[in-house]
Design a protein around this motif. Sequence first.
Motif, PDB file in Angstrom:
ATOM      1  N   SER A 151       0.907  -1.353  -0.030  1.00 23.06           N
ATOM      2  CA  SER A 151       0.079  -0.094  -0.041  1.00 23.06           C
ATOM      3  C   SER A 151       0.827   1.302  -0.132  1.00 23.06           C
ATOM      4  CB  SER A 151      -1.034   0.078   1.253  1.00 23.06           C
ATOM      5  OG  SER A 151      -0.184  -0.132   2.429  1.00 23.06           O
ATOM      6  N   GLY A 152       1.893   1.198   0.666  1.00 20.16           N
ATOM      7  CA  GLY A 152       2.807   2.344   0.602  1.00 20.16           C
ATOM      8  C   GLY A 152       3.366   2.849  -0.694  1.00 20.16           C
ATOM      9  N   LEU A 153       3.722   1.737  -1.406  1.00 23.66           N
ATOM     10  CA  LEU A 153       4.232   2.113  -2.689  1.00 23.66           C
ATOM     11  C   LEU A 153       3.342   2.526  -3.710  1.00 23.66           C
ATOM     12  CD1 LEU A 153       6.588  -1.035  -3.611  1.00 23.66           C
ATOM     13  CD2 LEU A 153       7.184   1.123  -2.784  1.00 23.66           C
ATOM     14  N   ARG A 154       1.921   2.202  -3.318  1.00 27.41           N
ATOM     15  CA  ARG A 154       0.772   2.371  -4.310  1.00 27.41           C
ATOM     16  C   ARG A 154       0.290   3.974  -3.841  1.00 27.41           C
ATOM     17  NH1 ARG A 154      -3.373  -0.328  -2.579  1.00 27.41           N
ATOM     18  NH2 ARG A 154      -2.540  -2.119  -1.348  1.00 27.41           N
ATOM     19  N   ARG A 155       0.442   4.296  -2.742  1.00 27.64           N
ATOM     20  CA  ARG A 155       0.122   5.605  -2.344  1.00 27.64           C
ATOM     21  C   ARG A 155       1.100   6.611  -2.929  1.00 27.64           C
ATOM     22  NH1 ARG A 155       2.691   8.424   0.978  1.00 27.64           N
ATOM     23  NH2 ARG A 155       3.749   6.959   1.953  1.00 27.64           N
ATOM     24  N   ARG A 156       2.450   6.325  -2.572  1.00 32.22           N
ATOM     25  CA  ARG A 156       3.507   7.136  -3.467  1.00 32.22           C
ATOM     26  C   ARG A 156       3.195   7.312  -4.888  1.00 32.22           C
ATOM     27  NH1 ARG A 156       8.461   4.380  -0.852  1.00 32.22           N
ATOM     28  NH2 ARG A 156       9.581   5.863  -2.037  1.00 32.22           N
ATOM     29  N   ALA A 157       2.921   6.561  -5.671  1.00 32.33           N
ATOM     30  CA  ALA A 157       2.708   6.304  -6.895  1.00 32.33           C
ATOM     31  C   ALA A 157       1.382   7.462  -7.188  1.00 32.33           C
ATOM     32  CB  ALA A 157       2.520   4.969  -7.568  1.00 32.33           C
ATOM     33  N   ARG A 158       0.359   7.142  -6.432  1.00 36.71           N
ATOM     34  CA  ARG A 158      -1.060   7.962  -6.359  1.00 36.71           C
ATOM     35  C   ARG A 158      -0.442   9.531  -6.476  1.00 36.71           C
ATOM     36  NH1 ARG A 158      -3.666   3.951  -3.706  1.00 36.71           N
ATOM     37  NH2 ARG A 158      -3.424   5.165  -1.943  1.00 36.71           N
ATOM     38  N   ASP A 159       0.613   9.776  -5.627  1.00 35.04           N
ATOM     39  CA  ASP A 159       0.879  11.056  -5.306  1.00 35.04           C
ATOM     40  C   ASP A 159       1.265  11.801  -6.813  1.00 35.04           C
ATOM     41  OD1 ASP A 159       0.354  11.157  -2.651  1.00 35.04           O
ATOM     42  OD2 ASP A 159       2.427  10.857  -2.025  1.00 35.04           O
ATOM     43  N   CYS A 160       1.904  10.797  -7.799  1.00 38.25           N
ATOM     44  CA  CYS A 160       2.406  11.513  -8.890  1.00 38.25           C
ATOM     45  C   CYS A 160       1.596  11.395 -10.043  1.00 38.25           C
ATOM     46  CB  CYS A 160       3.709  10.776  -9.281  1.00 38.25           C
ATOM     47  SG  CYS A 160       4.964  10.633  -7.957  1.00 38.25           S
ATOM     48  N   HIS A 161       0.443  10.873  -9.885  1.00 32.68           N
ATOM     49  CA  HIS A 161      -0.767  10.441 -10.885  1.00 32.68           C
ATOM     50  C   HIS A 161      -1.457  11.563 -11.347  1.00 32.68           C
ATOM     51  CE1 HIS A 161      -4.082   8.345 -12.675  1.00 32.68           C
ATOM     52  NE2 HIS A 161      -4.739   8.791 -11.778  1.00 32.68           N
ATOM     53  N   MET A 162      -1.709  11.502 -12.717  1.00 26.91           N
ATOM     54  CA  MET A 162      -2.745  12.387 -13.194  1.00 26.91           C
ATOM     55  C   MET A 162      -4.204  12.005 -13.162  1.00 26.91           C
ATOM     56  SD  MET A 162      -1.506  15.563 -14.271  1.00 26.91           S
ATOM     57  CE  MET A 162       0.010  16.350 -14.678  1.00 26.91           C
ATOM     58  N   PRO A 163      -4.945  12.676 -12.195  1.00 29.02           N
ATOM     59  CA  PRO A 163      -6.286  12.163 -12.268  1.00 29.02           C
ATOM     60  C   PRO A 163      -7.075  12.161 -13.609  1.00 29.02           C
ATOM     61  CG  PRO A 163      -6.009  14.416 -11.383  1.00 29.02           C
ATOM     62  CD  PRO A 163      -4.650  13.826 -11.700  1.00 29.02           C
ATOM     63  N   GLN A 164      -7.772  11.286 -13.918  1.00 28.84           N
ATOM     64  CA  GLN A 164      -8.267  10.920 -15.126  1.00 28.84           C
ATOM     65  C   GLN A 164      -9.682  11.470 -15.263  1.00 28.84           C
ATOM     66  OE1 GLN A 164      -6.394   9.506 -17.883  1.00 28.84           O
ATOM     67  NE2 GLN A 164      -5.191  10.577 -16.470  1.00 28.84           N
ATOM     68  N   THR A 165     -10.247  12.086 -14.309  1.00 30.77           N
ATOM     69  CA  THR A 165     -11.441  12.717 -14.298  1.00 30.77           C
ATOM     70  C   THR A 165     -11.340  14.019 -13.297  1.00 30.77           C
ATOM     71  OG1 THR A 165     -12.571  11.904 -12.168  1.00 30.77           O
ATOM     72  CG2 THR A 165     -12.727  10.656 -14.305  1.00 30.77           C
ATOM     73  N   ALA A 166     -12.232  15.104 -13.677  1.00 31.74           N
ATOM     74  CA  ALA A 166     -12.299  16.324 -12.957  1.00 31.74           C
ATOM     75  C   ALA A 166     -12.596  16.143 -11.447  1.00 31.74           C
ATOM     76  CB  ALA A 166     -13.345  17.179 -13.690  1.00 31.74           C
ATOM     77  N   LYS A 167     -13.122  15.042 -11.102  1.00 33.15           N
ATOM     78  CA  LYS A 167     -13.712  15.048  -9.842  1.00 33.15           C
ATOM     79  C   LYS A 167     -13.035  13.764  -9.033  1.00 33.15           C
ATOM     80  CE  LYS A 167     -18.305  16.649 -10.742  1.00 33.15           C
ATOM     81  NZ  LYS A 167     -19.678  16.314 -10.413  1.00 33.15           N
ATOM     82  N   GLU A 168     -12.173  13.068  -9.694  1.00 34.36           N
ATOM     83  CA  GLU A 168     -11.553  12.065  -9.022  1.00 34.36           C
ATOM     84  C   GLU A 168     -10.518  12.413  -7.674  1.00 34.36           C
ATOM     85  OE1 GLU A 168      -7.436   9.364 -10.206  1.00 34.36           O
ATOM     86  OE2 GLU A 168      -8.807   9.767 -11.833  1.00 34.36           O
ATOM     87  N   GLN A 169     -10.463  11.700  -6.620  1.00 33.93           N
ATOM     88  CA  GLN A 169      -9.589  11.962  -5.688  1.00 33.93           C
ATOM     89  C   GLN A 169      -8.928  10.845  -5.140  1.00 33.93           C
ATOM     90  OE1 GLN A 169      -9.469  14.841  -3.866  1.00 33.93           O
ATOM     91  NE2 GLN A 169     -11.232  15.833  -5.237  1.00 33.93           N
ATOM     92  N   PRO A 170      -7.503  10.765  -4.673  1.00 29.92           N
ATOM     93  CA  PRO A 170      -6.940  12.118  -4.566  1.00 29.92           C
ATOM     94  C   PRO A 170      -6.476  12.633  -5.795  1.00 29.92           C
ATOM     95  CG  PRO A 170      -5.393  10.336  -3.961  1.00 29.92           C
ATOM     96  CD  PRO A 170      -6.985   9.943  -4.197  1.00 29.92           C
ATOM     97  N   ARG A 171      -6.037  14.157  -5.796  1.00 27.95           N
ATOM     98  CA  ARG A 171      -5.794  14.980  -6.947  1.00 27.95           C
ATOM     99  C   ARG A 171      -4.278  14.745  -7.428  1.00 27.95           C
ATOM    100  NH1 ARG A 171      -9.583  15.522  -9.988  1.00 27.95           N
ATOM    101  NH2 ARG A 171      -8.835  17.550 -10.865  1.00 27.95           N
ATOM    102  N   GLY A 172      -3.751  13.761  -6.745  1.00 30.83           N
ATOM    103  CA  GLY A 172      -2.349  13.547  -7.246  1.00 30.83           C
ATOM    104  C   GLY A 172      -1.187  14.881  -7.539  1.00 30.83           C
TER     105      GLY A 172
END
Length: 326
Positions: free
Chosen positions: A66-87
């Motif tokens: 989960s820690g690796l997934r969370r850190r990757a999400r911090d760099c992620h470009m959200p694919q919808t205008a309402k997706e959370q978190p905003r990365g």
Amino acid sequence: MHSARDLLVALARRYSFGDVGALAPAVLKDGGRAAHVASICEFGQRLLTLDAEDFAAEVDREAVPSGLRRRARDCHMPQTAKEQPRGALDSMRPAYALFLEVIQVRWRRRELSSMIAAVHIASEYLPLLAFEPVLGHAGDPARWPELPDGGLRARGSRFGVIGDRECDHTRAEQSAAERTLRVALEPSAGWRAYLDRQHSQVAGALATCAARCRHRCTAMDWVPDLEELALRCRVALAFADTPLVRLRHAAPVGHGFGVPSPEEVLDAWDRSRAALDKNGVGHQVTMDDGFPLPGLPSLFSAVASAHVEPATLLADVSAHLVELLG
């Protein structure tokens, strides 16, 4: 004599995630473990290739901690205008830490074409790193209305006005600026198309507003210290025009021919450092911070007005993969 499993471990330590994922099913006798290895390899390969739209894609939760997934999400470009978190639209700093780690890894592997591609991507979005301290986010189109006093939409603003000859934006930047003011209301397909084709142009448009506009409008009136922001934006724009970044476009046909040598890369970087060392922000590129391209983390930190250093995300994915293979 080394075993096939030893070879997989050696490849994992070299961040050769694609190779390990392809070879693991033939080497590992345990089908469940092979599936987990394939999952972590797919995850690591997305990070290495900076496939930011898929960093938060569904993965095997048993294989990828989960820690690796969370850190990757911090760099992620959200694919919808309402997706959370905003990365990366909330903060570009984790993404730039990953950029630096990818550049470091590509240099060590002598994958210089891929390294220059990563530098080029970093140059396109660097103005958003500069704007983040004053915006409170990294240029999230869904959050423009939160700007005080009208912000980019203030009365008298030419931001996003297509065809205005007083505006220093190119036509492509005017179109992207106009789109960013309404894209949060579009369907998900429109949002993704904007991120793919126009978000980097909005970054350049914002930097032009702050640092290069010859006919100022009210678009930047909300910025409390425009002079300080303008200095960091000038450096961001200058970085995009350095000899190092221009190596991305130096090939005679497209971008796939004429891979530079390590000596050519270092020579281009030396010339880039000299070109950037024109003010207090650009001077930080002269620091010897131990990076393969000395001073690059220091430069990003100066533009961001915050400490940015290479991530350890790829290294930690590699370590986890080695553990799985063991």
